[in-house]
Scaffold this active site. Structure first.
Site, PDB file in Angstrom:
ATOM      1  N   ASP A  51      40.371   1.998  32.102  1.00 28.55           N
ATOM      2  CA  ASP A  51      40.651   2.590  31.054  1.00 28.55           C
ATOM      3  C   ASP A  51      40.076   3.917  30.518  1.00 28.55           C
ATOM      4  O   ASP A  51      38.910   4.090  30.544  1.00 28.55           O
ATOM      5  CB  ASP A  51      40.542   1.822  29.688  1.00 28.55           C
ATOM      6  CG  ASP A  51      40.808   0.294  29.779  1.00 28.55           C
ATOM      7  OD1 ASP A  51      41.370  -0.121  30.915  1.00 28.55           O
ATOM      8  OD2 ASP A  51      40.395  -0.386  28.909  1.00 28.55           O
ATOM      9  N   TRP A  75      35.677  -3.585  39.640  1.00 28.00           N
ATOM     10  CA  TRP A  75      35.294  -3.918  38.420  1.00 28.00           C
ATOM     11  C   TRP A  75      33.851  -4.550  38.117  1.00 28.00           C
ATOM     12  O   TRP A  75      33.783  -5.432  38.948  1.00 28.00           O
ATOM     13  CB  TRP A  75      36.413  -4.498  37.497  1.00 28.00           C
ATOM     14  CG  TRP A  75      36.132  -4.555  36.086  1.00 28.00           C
ATOM     15  CD1 TRP A  75      36.564  -3.687  35.077  1.00 28.00           C
ATOM     16  CD2 TRP A  75      35.480  -5.478  35.300  1.00 28.00           C
ATOM     17  NE1 TRP A  75      35.976  -3.816  33.884  1.00 28.00           N
ATOM     18  CE2 TRP A  75      35.592  -4.925  33.983  1.00 28.00           C
ATOM     19  CE3 TRP A  75      34.870  -6.685  35.650  1.00 28.00           C
ATOM     20  CZ2 TRP A  75      34.778  -5.778  32.910  1.00 28.00           C
ATOM     21  CZ3 TRP A  75      34.153  -7.384  34.469  1.00 28.00           C
ATOM     22  CH2 TRP A  75      34.190  -6.951  33.186  1.00 28.00           C
ATOM     23  N   ASP A 179      38.156  -2.991  21.742  1.00 29.73           N
ATOM     24  CA  ASP A 179      38.731  -1.835  22.119  1.00 29.73           C
ATOM     25  C   ASP A 179      39.209  -0.898  20.748  1.00 29.73           C
ATOM     26  O   ASP A 179      40.370  -0.662  20.581  1.00 29.73           O
ATOM     27  CB  ASP A 179      40.280  -1.848  22.861  1.00 29.73           C
ATOM     28  CG  ASP A 179      39.945  -2.685  23.934  1.00 29.73           C
ATOM     29  OD1 ASP A 179      38.670  -2.805  24.720  1.00 29.73           O
ATOM     30  OD2 ASP A 179      40.966  -3.412  24.687  1.00 29.73           O
ATOM     31  N   GLU A 230      45.637  -5.226  23.895  1.00 27.21           N
ATOM     32  CA  GLU A 230      44.405  -4.529  24.298  1.00 27.21           C
ATOM     33  C   GLU A 230      44.516  -3.128  23.880  1.00 27.21           C
ATOM     34  O   GLU A 230      45.716  -2.812  23.738  1.00 27.21           O
ATOM     35  CB  GLU A 230      43.954  -4.710  25.755  1.00 27.21           C
ATOM     36  CG  GLU A 230      43.735  -6.013  26.308  1.00 27.21           C
ATOM     37  CD  GLU A 230      43.327  -6.114  27.722  1.00 27.21           C
ATOM     38  OE1 GLU A 230      42.429  -6.868  28.299  1.00 27.21           O
ATOM     39  OE2 GLU A 230      44.006  -5.228  28.531  1.00 27.21           O
TER      40      GLU A 230
HETATM   41  C1  FRU Z   1      41.745  -3.025  29.383  1.00 26.34           C
HETATM   42  C2  FRU Z   1      40.575  -3.744  29.072  1.00 26.34           C
HETATM   43  C3  FRU Z   1      39.986  -3.431  27.834  1.00 26.34           C
HETATM   44  C4  FRU Z   1      38.434  -3.797  28.061  1.00 26.34           C
HETATM   45  C5  FRU Z   1      38.157  -3.055  29.387  1.00 26.34           C
HETATM   46  C6  FRU Z   1      37.034  -3.651  30.169  1.00 26.34           C
HETATM   47  O1  FRU Z   1      42.229  -2.390  30.761  1.00 26.34           O
HETATM   48  O2  FRU Z   1      40.606  -4.910  29.678  1.00 26.34           O
HETATM   49  O3  FRU Z   1      40.499  -4.311  26.930  1.00 26.34           O
HETATM   50  O4  FRU Z   1      37.881  -3.318  26.746  1.00 26.34           O
HETATM   51  O5  FRU Z   1      39.314  -2.878  30.076  1.00 26.34           O
HETATM   52  O6  FRU Z   1      36.787  -2.945  31.093  1.00 26.34           O
END
Ligand code: FRU
Length: 504
Positions: A51, A75, A179, A230
């Protein structure tokens, strides 16, 4: 010792063989020669990105922070990477802004300029509001592992100081509690924080960014709920002097073409609660590859949107090497009334037009047979088509390897489509290959299309940005050939093919 005698000893040969992989790791491929590296979309130099975070404009610079795992291309422990641009076209990656700490890793959030020094961190401090994700606490079975924290920068984002009394907004026991997107609500002289709380939005307010009070909740029974909510955003767009409030809610999974996507609501906001004017589900981008999109703060009435150009369905597996994922182009948002319903139109920011160098133009043509356009050697171009008749057609992109991408309009279904079934490497995920569709929302007689291709992505803006689709692909060689394939005679009022070169 000369090199040939050095290599006659078996010991030395083994040593060289052992060292070779190390050597090739440190010899990074120059960014511009990597097969899928976009030329004008932001990508991290290395490592994983998801993000966009903390987007804020200050002193002539657009700051873009982003979810980043610098040590791996998948990730992992989230940091906030940092990049800046003066023109939304050239991006410079800067050192990492926020590192994980004892409260957790640094999940998504926003940044504001505290011009009135409400927090006491100094006039014009840049303040980041983010989610601390505590994976250790999560493992204990607690639901309270996501909390909101703040950090401030006295020097425009170069150095950061985390607030001593973090977290500033404690989790009441909701697993998905994250978020935060913050803005200054002038009429009420307070900060408003919009937070994604599992299957709805919770609004909070604060005088100082440190003490937060719940104002209201929205959306449990409204909108799309195929997944968790999100990355929200709340702002007003101007409709002829009248503010129309927009609430963006990203959703994963449950998007119109599977997986992650950005939905939005239109309505009003009175400083306490958001009231929608319409119960229908609206998507900001129908393609599979725009997610977590939100807008820059600090840009006044201009609202500039940017999303992550991937999808959680396969983001960790796309076949890039030194890095993973790109952002979309920054897009200017505006509000339009279509059949008595508010809709957002998004178009590439106007700054992008300075990169365009027209190489082919046609006007007032009826195209009956396939039409080959000039080839584009770099696999990057913008194609503008105006005044197209509403009939079936396909624009086919291809390369010498036989990979193809088909973008077009299906009159009967009144839908646009992007078909990446034969676009190259697709087998890294079962759901990647396929044809994605989006409704045509405009009722005007003629179709307008703007298509921007950057090596491994296409962004399609139809009908002046009313229907948008973003899709990524991984051809064995860049797509250099463009063919217009009409099913019936196709009227084209204007066609313009432009190459894209970043001005120095
Ligand atoms: C959205 C998300 C958010 C979170 C982040 C973690 O893509 O899942 O909700 O803060 O990515 O990397």
């Amino acid at each position: 010792m000369n090199p040939s005698s050095f290599l006659t000893s078996p010991k030395n040969i083994i040593a060289v063989l052992l060292l070779l992989p190390l050597f090739s790791l440190t010899q990074e491929t120059p960014a511009s020669t990597e097969l899928y590296r976009p030329q004008f979309h932001f990508t991290p130099h290395k490592g994983w990105m998801n993000d966009p975070n903390g987007m804020v404009y200050f002193n002539g610079k657009y700051h873009l922070f982003f979810q980043h795992n610098p040590d791996s291309t998948v990730w992992g422990p989230m940091h906030w990477g940092h990049a800046v641009s003066r023109d939304l076209v050239h991006w410079e990656e800067l050192p990492i802004a926020l590192y994980p700490d004892s409260l957790g890793t640094i999940f998504s959030g926003s940044a504001v300029i505290d011009s009135a020094n409400t927090a006491g961190f100094g006039k014009n401090a840049m303040v980041a509001i983010y989610t601390n994700h505590n994976a250790t606490l999560e493992k204990t079975g607690s639901d309270k592992f996501q909390n909101q924290s703040i950090a401030y920068s006295p020097d425009e984002g170069s150095s950061w100081i985390k607030y001593k009394k973090n977290p500033v907004l404690l989790n009441p026991g909701i697993r998905d509690f994250r978020d935060p997107k913050v803005f200054w609500y002038r009429p009420g002289k307070k900060w408003i924080l919009t937070l994604a709380t599992l299957d709805h939005i919770t609004f909070y307010s604060s005088p100082d960014l440190k003490h937060w009070t719940e104002e209201s909740r929205f959306g449990k029974n409204l909108g799309a709920h195929g997944g968790v909510w999100e990355c929200p955003d709340l702002f007003a767009l101007d409709d002829h002097g009248h503010p129309v409030w927009v609430l963006i809610v990203n959703l994963n999974p449950g998007g119109p073409n599977g997986g992650s996507a950005t939905q939005y609501f239109t309505g009003s906001f009175d400083g306490h609660s958001f009231t929608p004017d319409d119960a229908r589900i609206k998507w900001l981008d129908y393609g599979p590859d725009e997610y977590a999109g939100i807008t820059w703060s600090g840009t006044g009435d201009r609202k500039i949107f940017l999303g992550w150009m991937s999808n959680w369905q396969y983001a960790n597996r796309v076949p890039t090497q030194n890095w993973r994922s790109a952002m979309t182009l920054p897009r200017d948002l505006s509000i339009k009334k279509i059949n008595d319903q508010y809709r957002i139109a998004s178009l590439p920011v106007k700054e992008f037009s300075k990169t365009l160098h027209p190489v082919q133009q046609l006007s007032n043509r009826i195209v009956k047979n396939d039409l080959d356009l000039k080839s584009v050697t770099e696999g990057t171009f913008q194609l503008d088509l105006e005044g197209l008749s509403r009939t079936d057609f396909t624009i086919e992109l291809s390369n010498t390897e036989g990979n193809k991408l088909a973008i077009g309009f299906d009159k009967k279904a009144n839908r646009y489509f992007i078909d990446r079934t034969h676009s190259g490497s697709t087998d890294f995920s079962e759901v990647f290959a396929g044809k994605h569709v989006a409704p045509r929302l405009s009722s005007s007689q003629f179709i307008n299309l703007k298509m921007i291709v950057d090596v491994a992505s296409v962004e399609l803006f139809a009908d002046n940005g009313l229907t948008v689709m973003t899709s990524i692909f991984f051809p064995k060689q860049p797509f250099t050939n463009i063919r217009v394939k009409p099913a019936n005679p196709l009227r084209i009022k204007e066609l313009k093919l432009s190459k894209i070169h970043l001005p120095k």
